[in-house]
Write a protein that holds these residues in place. Structure first.
Motif, PDB file in Angstrom:
ATOM      1  N   SER A  98       1.379  55.591  26.817  1.00  0.00           N
ATOM      2  CA  SER A  98       1.274  55.145  25.452  1.00  0.00           C
ATOM      3  C   SER A  98       0.846  56.255  24.463  1.00  0.00           C
ATOM      4  N   ASP A 142       1.501  48.824  21.666  1.00  0.00           N
ATOM      5  CA  ASP A 142       2.293  49.703  22.318  1.00  0.00           C
ATOM      6  C   ASP A 142       1.851  49.742  23.737  1.00  0.00           C
ATOM      7  N   TYR A 143       0.540  49.793  24.238  1.00  0.00           N
ATOM      8  CA  TYR A 143       0.191  49.913  25.502  1.00  0.00           C
ATOM      9  C   TYR A 143       0.518  48.445  26.001  1.00  0.00           C
ATOM     10  N   ARG A 199       4.261  48.127  26.791  1.00  0.00           N
ATOM     11  CA  ARG A 199       4.549  49.021  28.009  1.00  0.00           C
ATOM     12  C   ARG A 199       4.111  48.523  29.342  1.00  0.00           C
TER      13      ARG A 199
END
Length: 393
Positions: free
Chosen positions: A87, A99-100, A103
């Protein structure tokens, strides 16, 4: 971030990050075997990089969690740390919580790539992310003014979710509108879908973690500290990253202690100075002071005193004891494995800390042969170098 760090520290930070992966892989074979005598029987004085086998756990108390793994593979801690590094790489070295989370969910959740043990913070975080999403859907639907049937609402939810799970803000409108147009040509329904997607996006929460005080809170920190080394935002962003999986104040406090330790080491401070600075963030400074006492390394005794399980109030004193007394990367990692219990979790602070001091090679650094034994080492090391030196390097 790392691009602002002096060039003379980048090699040390690269070595430190590599040290985390090496320490984790080295510890996997005897991870969660709590009987130090049994560890000695199985691994002797060189217990690193053993292939995980259930037979090791016969005759000693422990939990065999890594069926199917091979020598050199990473634990679930390593997988989660790799996700955060991916990320950071994708976002130019900056922390993007959404985003983290995406994922994390895509990798560990149904249909993801992970095959292996799922710990409590991961399991509950996945459930929380689903719950947060469902509440966001309900909130967004409640503010929709278009006249929609129940069937249309269900179809719109199905249409927009693939996009809200990977896009945000202004990125959503065009692809969502096109996806809905394949089924509904009416402008009003298409705009209701865009409204729904944007409402879901606004109502997703960054604190998706469980009320948990275990090592997953700190094991993922080395890449984050590398990107924000020396930054006055490090503590704030450490808390944000931790609350993705561990929404617990004590876990955050211990994570800040670990991040402060690594931050000082990455900047070139000595181990004693870094340990002392880190204590100021700790929720239990007394136990850390006691763990540092004594004239010699005895990780087994430290485990007897403070505990060997995944809880941070047990793990952090053991980590401080090993870091204060070990005089080489190899000695520290072997002591950590011989202590027993959650050696892989502790490895993610011990490995980077020792490698930041001693580097790679020589009598005290990461053995080159150990680097070569980590599964997918070339790809991991390439990503580490890209994170620290920049992709253009």
């Amino acid at each position: 971030m790392t691009n602002n760090q002096p060039n003379d520290r980048k090699a040390a930070i690269i070595a430190a990050l590599a040290g985390g992966w090496v320490a984790d892989a080295a510890s996997l074979g005897l991870h969660w075997l709590y009987d130090s005598q049994r560890i000695l029987e199985v691994g002797g004085q060189a217990p690193e990089f053993l292939p995980p086998k259930a037979d090791y756990f016969k005759g000693g108390f422990g939990y065999f969690a890594h069926e199917g793994k091979q020598a050199g593979d990473l634990s679930h801690y390593g997988a989660a740390t790799g996700l955060l590094m991916d990320s950071l790489l994708a976002n130019g070295g900056t922390l993007d919580i959404r985003d983290y989370q995406r994922r994390f969910r895509a990798f560990f959740g149904p249909g993801g790539h992970w095959r292996g043990y799922i710990d409590n913070p991961t399991r509950v975080t996945l459930a929380n992310l689903n719950t947060i999403e469902q509440k966001a859907i309900e909130q967004a639907l409640s503010t929709t003014t278009a006249e929609l049937t129940d069937k249309q609402k269900r179809v719109l939810v199905q249409k927009v979710l693939p996009y809200t799970r990977r896009l945000s803000g202004e990125q959503l409108a065009d692809p969502v509108r096109k996806a809905i147009s394949l089924t509904y040509q009416e402008r009003e329904i298409q705009e209701a879908g865009v409204h729904l997607a944007q409402g879901i996006d606004r109502n997703l929460l960054p604190e998706s973690g469980t009320d948990d005080m275990q090592l997953p809170a700190v094991s993922k920190l080395p890449p984050l500290v590398a990107c924000y080394c020396g930054s006055d935002r490090l503590m704030e962003l450490t808390e944000a990253a931790v609350r993705v999986t561990n929404h617990n104040d004590e876990a955050v406090a211990w994570a800040k202690c670990a991040a402060r330790l690594l931050d000082h080491l990455f900047q070139g401070d000595s181990m004693p100075d870094a340990l002392e600075a880190a204590k100021n963030e700790a929720p239990d400074k007394h136990s850390l002071n006691n763990a540092e006492s004594g004239s010699s390394l005895n990780a087994i005794a430290a485990g007897d005193t403070y505990g060997r399980t995944c809880y941070l109030h047990e793990a952090m004193p053991v980590i401080f004891h090993i870091l204060n007394h070990a005089r080489s990367f190899t000695e520290a990692i072997r002591a950590n494995i011989q202590c027993g219990g959650d050696s892989c979790g502790r490895a993610w602070i011990i490995g980077p800390a020792m490698a930041a001091i001693y580097g790679v090679g020589g009598q005290c650094g990461i053995p080159l042969s150990w680097l070569a034994r980590v599964t997918d080492a070339p790809a991991i090391l390439t990503d580490i170098e890209a994170l620290i030196n920049g992709p253009e390097a």
